[in-house]
Scaffold this motif. Structure first.
Motif, short mmCIF file in Angstrom:
data_model
loop_
_atom_site.label_atom_id
_atom_site.label_comp_id
_atom_site.label_asym_id
_atom_site.label_seq_id
_atom_site.Cartn_x
_atom_site.Cartn_y
_atom_site.Cartn_z
N GLY A 6 0.84 -1.19 0.00
CA GLY A 6 0.00 0.00 0.00
C GLY A 6 0.88 1.24 0.00
O GLY A 6 2.07 1.18 0.26
N VAL A 7 0.27 2.37 -0.29
CA VAL A 7 0.99 3.64 -0.35
C VAL A 7 0.34 4.62 0.61
O VAL A 7 -0.89 4.68 0.71
N ARG A 8 1.19 5.36 1.32
CA ARG A 8 0.69 6.37 2.27
C ARG A 8 1.39 7.69 1.99
O ARG A 8 2.61 7.75 1.85
N ARG A 9 0.59 8.74 1.89
CA ARG A 9 1.14 10.08 1.75
C ARG A 9 1.66 10.53 3.11
O ARG A 9 1.05 10.23 4.13
N ILE A 10 2.78 11.26 3.09
CA ILE A 10 3.39 11.67 4.34
C ILE A 10 3.59 13.17 4.38
O ILE A 10 3.49 13.86 3.36
N GLY A 11 3.90 13.67 5.58
CA GLY A 11 4.11 15.09 5.79
C GLY A 11 5.29 15.34 6.71
O GLY A 11 6.05 14.42 7.03
N PRO A 12 5.44 16.59 7.18
CA PRO A 12 6.60 16.99 7.98
C PRO A 12 6.85 16.13 9.21
O PRO A 12 8.00 15.92 9.59
N ASP A 13 5.80 15.61 9.84
CA ASP A 13 6.01 14.80 11.05
C ASP A 13 6.63 13.43 10.74
O ASP A 13 7.08 12.74 11.64
N ASP A 14 6.66 13.07 9.47
CA ASP A 14 7.26 11.80 9.04
C ASP A 14 8.70 11.97 8.55
O ASP A 14 9.23 11.13 7.85
N TRP A 15 9.34 13.06 8.95
CA TRP A 15 10.65 13.41 8.41
C TRP A 15 11.71 12.34 8.66
O TRP A 15 12.56 12.11 7.80
N THR A 16 11.68 11.66 9.80
CA THR A 16 12.72 10.65 10.06
C THR A 16 12.55 9.44 9.13
O THR A 16 13.54 8.88 8.65
N LEU A 17 11.31 9.04 8.88
CA LEU A 17 11.03 7.96 7.94
C LEU A 17 11.54 8.36 6.56
O LEU A 17 12.26 7.59 5.90
N TRP A 18 11.15 9.55 6.09
CA TRP A 18 11.55 10.01 4.77
C TRP A 18 13.07 10.12 4.65
O TRP A 18 13.66 9.69 3.65
#
Length: 171
Positions: A6-18
């Motif tokens: 699956g695909v999930r859109r991310i934002g600033p709070d996901d910075w460590t994952l990105w």
């Protein structure tokens, strides 16, 4: 047992994952990106968060079950005629050949449609035949425009564009 992707859109709070996935992508495929691991390792938390802010476009992560399997980004509509630019796509080596790449491209096409944008473009390195074939299956075609890869100017990148409908399909 088949693991659902699956695909999930991310934002600033996901910075460590990105950050982790982006640095893995740059290490795995340095000639596929305009930036480099050396450059992006110097980014601080603020820079990573800023890059994930909604005004800078879409960032999405594919997951195979709970395991991150790939990333993609898209810049907001710009240019004439307006188009969204697909950027920074990467699929983890363990996930290549499955659904991950198709789902990531499909997410960008869906987002472009949500933006009311009639076209999506991208640049692909001349040596990346696998990616070029994937994009062609989605209806992208070469424009004849080339530019040097910023991180390795010896390599060239071809611009491709898709203008016919943005309903995602695997071709």
């Amino acid at each position: 047992m088949v693991t659902e992707v699956g695909v999930r859109r991310i934002g600033p709070d996901d910075w460590t994952l990105w950050r982790g996935l982006r640095l893995a992508a740059l290490a795995d495929a340095p000639d596929a990106f305009g930036s480099s691991s050396a450059v992006e390792r110097r980014f601080d938390e603020g820079e990573w968060r800023a890059r994930l802010a909604p005004e800078h476009g879409l960032r999405a992560v594919a997951f195979a079950g709970e395991t991150p399997a790939g990333i993609v980004g898209a810049r907001p509509p710009a240019g004439s005629p307006p188009h969204v630019e697909l950027v920074g796509m990467w699929v983890h080596p363990d996930a290549r050949g499955g659904e991950t790449a198709r789902l990531l491209v499909g997410e960008v096409l869906a987002w472009a449609g949500e933006q009311g944008c009639p076209a999506v473009s991208l640049f692909v390195t001349e040596t990346n035949d696998r990616a070029r074939r994937l994009y062609e299956r989605f209806g992208f075609a070469g424009t004849g425009e080339w530019e040097p890869l910023e991180s390795n100017p010896v390599l060239r990148c071809a611009r491709m564009i898709r203008t016919a409908g943005l309903v995602p399909h695997p071709g």
